[in-house]
Design an enzyme around this catalytic site. Sequence first.
Site, PDB file in Angstrom:
ATOM      1  N   HIS A 118      50.954  28.530  40.801  1.00 30.68           N
ATOM      2  CA  HIS A 118      51.341  29.098  42.083  1.00 30.68           C
ATOM      3  C   HIS A 118      52.274  28.488  42.818  1.00 30.68           C
ATOM      4  CE1 HIS A 118      47.362  31.108  40.619  1.00 30.68           C
ATOM      5  NE2 HIS A 118      47.733  31.897  41.161  1.00 30.68           N
ATOM      6  N   HIS A 171      38.401  38.777  33.358  1.00 24.27           N
ATOM      7  CA  HIS A 171      38.940  40.010  33.995  1.00 24.27           C
ATOM      8  C   HIS A 171      38.460  41.369  33.336  1.00 24.27           C
ATOM      9  CE1 HIS A 171      41.776  37.802  36.643  1.00 24.27           C
ATOM     10  NE2 HIS A 171      40.764  37.156  36.592  1.00 24.27           N
ATOM     11  N   GLU A 175      43.378  38.712  30.658  1.00 21.90           N
ATOM     12  CA  GLU A 175      42.481  37.497  31.069  1.00 21.90           C
ATOM     13  C   GLU A 175      40.971  37.927  30.637  1.00 21.90           C
ATOM     14  OE1 GLU A 175      42.967  35.305  34.412  1.00 21.90           O
ATOM     15  OE2 GLU A 175      40.791  34.930  34.496  1.00 21.90           O
ATOM     16  N   ASP A 186      50.129  25.895  44.592  1.00 20.48           N
ATOM     17  CA  ASP A 186      49.417  24.875  44.182  1.00 20.48           C
ATOM     18  C   ASP A 186      50.341  23.637  43.915  1.00 20.48           C
ATOM     19  OD1 ASP A 186      47.684  26.941  42.983  1.00 20.48           O
ATOM     20  OD2 ASP A 186      48.833  27.106  41.118  1.00 20.48           O
ATOM     21  N   ASP A 244      35.466  31.972  34.784  1.00 25.84           N
ATOM     22  CA  ASP A 244      36.519  31.224  34.425  1.00 25.84           C
ATOM     23  C   ASP A 244      36.326  29.758  33.594  1.00 25.84           C
ATOM     24  OD1 ASP A 244      38.481  32.794  35.647  1.00 25.84           O
ATOM     25  OD2 ASP A 244      39.066  31.415  37.216  1.00 25.84           O
ATOM     26  N   ASP A 295      33.509  35.949  38.725  1.00 22.62           N
ATOM     27  CA  ASP A 295      34.715  35.358  37.709  1.00 22.62           C
ATOM     28  C   ASP A 295      34.512  33.682  37.272  1.00 22.62           C
ATOM     29  OD1 ASP A 295      37.197  35.259  36.048  1.00 22.62           O
ATOM     30  OD2 ASP A 295      38.342  35.536  37.913  1.00 22.62           O
TER      31      ASP A 295
HETATM   32  C1  XUL Z   1      42.350  34.828  39.519  1.00 28.94           C
HETATM   33  C2  XUL Z   1      43.514  34.490  38.439  1.00 28.94           C
HETATM   34  C3  XUL Z   1      44.874  34.170  39.024  1.00 28.94           C
HETATM   35  C4  XUL Z   1      46.001  34.633  38.202  1.00 28.94           C
HETATM   36  C5  XUL Z   1      47.326  34.331  38.707  1.00 28.94           C
HETATM   37  O1  XUL Z   1      41.063  35.523  38.966  1.00 28.94           O
HETATM   38  O2  XUL Z   1      43.242  34.947  37.437  1.00 28.94           O
HETATM   39  O3  XUL Z   1      44.924  32.731  38.775  1.00 28.94           O
HETATM   40  O4  XUL Z   1      45.941  34.415  36.933  1.00 28.94           O
HETATM   41  O5  XUL Z   1      47.425  34.559  40.034  1.00 28.94           O
HETATM   42 CO    CO Z   2      44.347  34.469  35.482  1.00 24.95          CO
END
Ligand code: XUL
Ligand code: CO
Length: 441
Positions: free
Chosen positions: A103, A273, A270, A106, A311, A309
């Site tokens: 991003h 998600h 993802e 970042d 991750d 989430d």
């Molecule tokens: C948030 C997410 C983000 C996107 C990019 O849950 O997955 O990091 O991948 O903005």
């Molecule tokens: Co993402």
Amino acid sequence: MATTEAFKGIGRIRYEGPKATSMLAFRHYDADKIVEGKPMREHFRFAVSWWHTFRGTGSDPFGPGTMRRPWERGGDSLDAAIDRVAVGFEFMEKLGAPFYCFHDRDVAPEGATLAESNANLEAVAKRLKEHQDRTGIRLLWGTANLFSHPRYMQGAATSPDARVFAYAAAQVKKAMEVTHELGGAGYVFWGGREGYQCLWNTDMKRELDHLGTFMRMAVDHAREIGFTGQFYFEPKPREPMKHQYDFDVATCINFLRTYGLERHVKMNIETNHATLAGHEMQHELEYAGLQGFLGSIDANTGDTLVGWDTDQFPTNIYLTTQIMYTILKYGGLAPGGVNFDAKVRRESCDPVDLFHAHIGGMDAFARGLEIAAAMRADAAIQKLVEERYATWSSELGKRIESGGESFKSLAQAAIGMGPGPEVASGRQELFENVLNRYVAG
Ligand code: XUL
Ligand code: CO
């Protein structure tokens, strides 16, 4: 340029095979190994995410950061951001990751004004470019953070405030230009806060129209600057908003078709998600694939006992087998890839844990690819699926599929079937046992 090594004592991570004794070696990911006609490296196009790996602090809603990161000592200053580039590329070189994703915020700090933020980003991009040229590591995709700053608290493109829309447009314009300058293979839209917390204060139609307009402007700007990378839309049903407009793949595809964007934008899917949306990753990939929208993936996994989430790095071979099976079925990901949108646990606070995490994820994907390719070589599942649908290859089935029948003609055919056909078993357990023969050996 910072010359000190950030990951001292760690050399290049090499493929040493399943019997490797070192835990800093690949057991399955052999970048040059040919599977279904191309090297593993090209199947995956692995990417490291700048935000989690180099900026993740380990903070959660209950406590602050825990990570021991020497490269964060300079805080969010521009100098620190420029020095951090060498750290990022040292990590990726040692890991053997061919791509990264970021991003805008970042890699470079937000300034006091948009002009200052843009200048910060340009300064860091210059350093990123130098390291890309030095190492051959490339940008898989760039994106803009349209969710952290308080101005975006009620959304960016879907904000009720037109001035916020304008500010977000300016930010995306710059992020796209930098992505283009760095030769990025793609650009991602993830909703961030594009959604709502309460329908009573929300004009949903207007917000969706604005999001469509915003994406159309991005597509037009790409044409203007000559950016030919792939656009992606990344679905997520909730978090931070209670409802996000990019809910799941089907919702996103409907949005893209509604606003005439279907030729320009594919999906970045993802795992965590997908599960938040009540789907399996395999479902989301399959649905995108059959509609021609499979683009790229954000590799991670959630936790069945934690609702958000999380991750986490993916280590489950069933999951990676499902993912790679579906990706192979639809012809691969390029120009997309496998981006580790994943973070080490808050308790895993040492820099070396970043290596263990990525090595585990890459190995799990490599194993998944090998298993999926073996299943496909034997057509083990395909044959069983074909048997299940065998009546569609009969005269009747073929006529229906080709549009040669009507309710009237079928009513006549059904009359002759007595009480109706006896349907064959679905044999789910058999299918699952076949899968296990390949996964467990
Ligand atoms: C948030 C997410 C983000 C996107 C990019 O849950 O997955 O990091 O991948 O903005
Ligand atoms: Co993402």
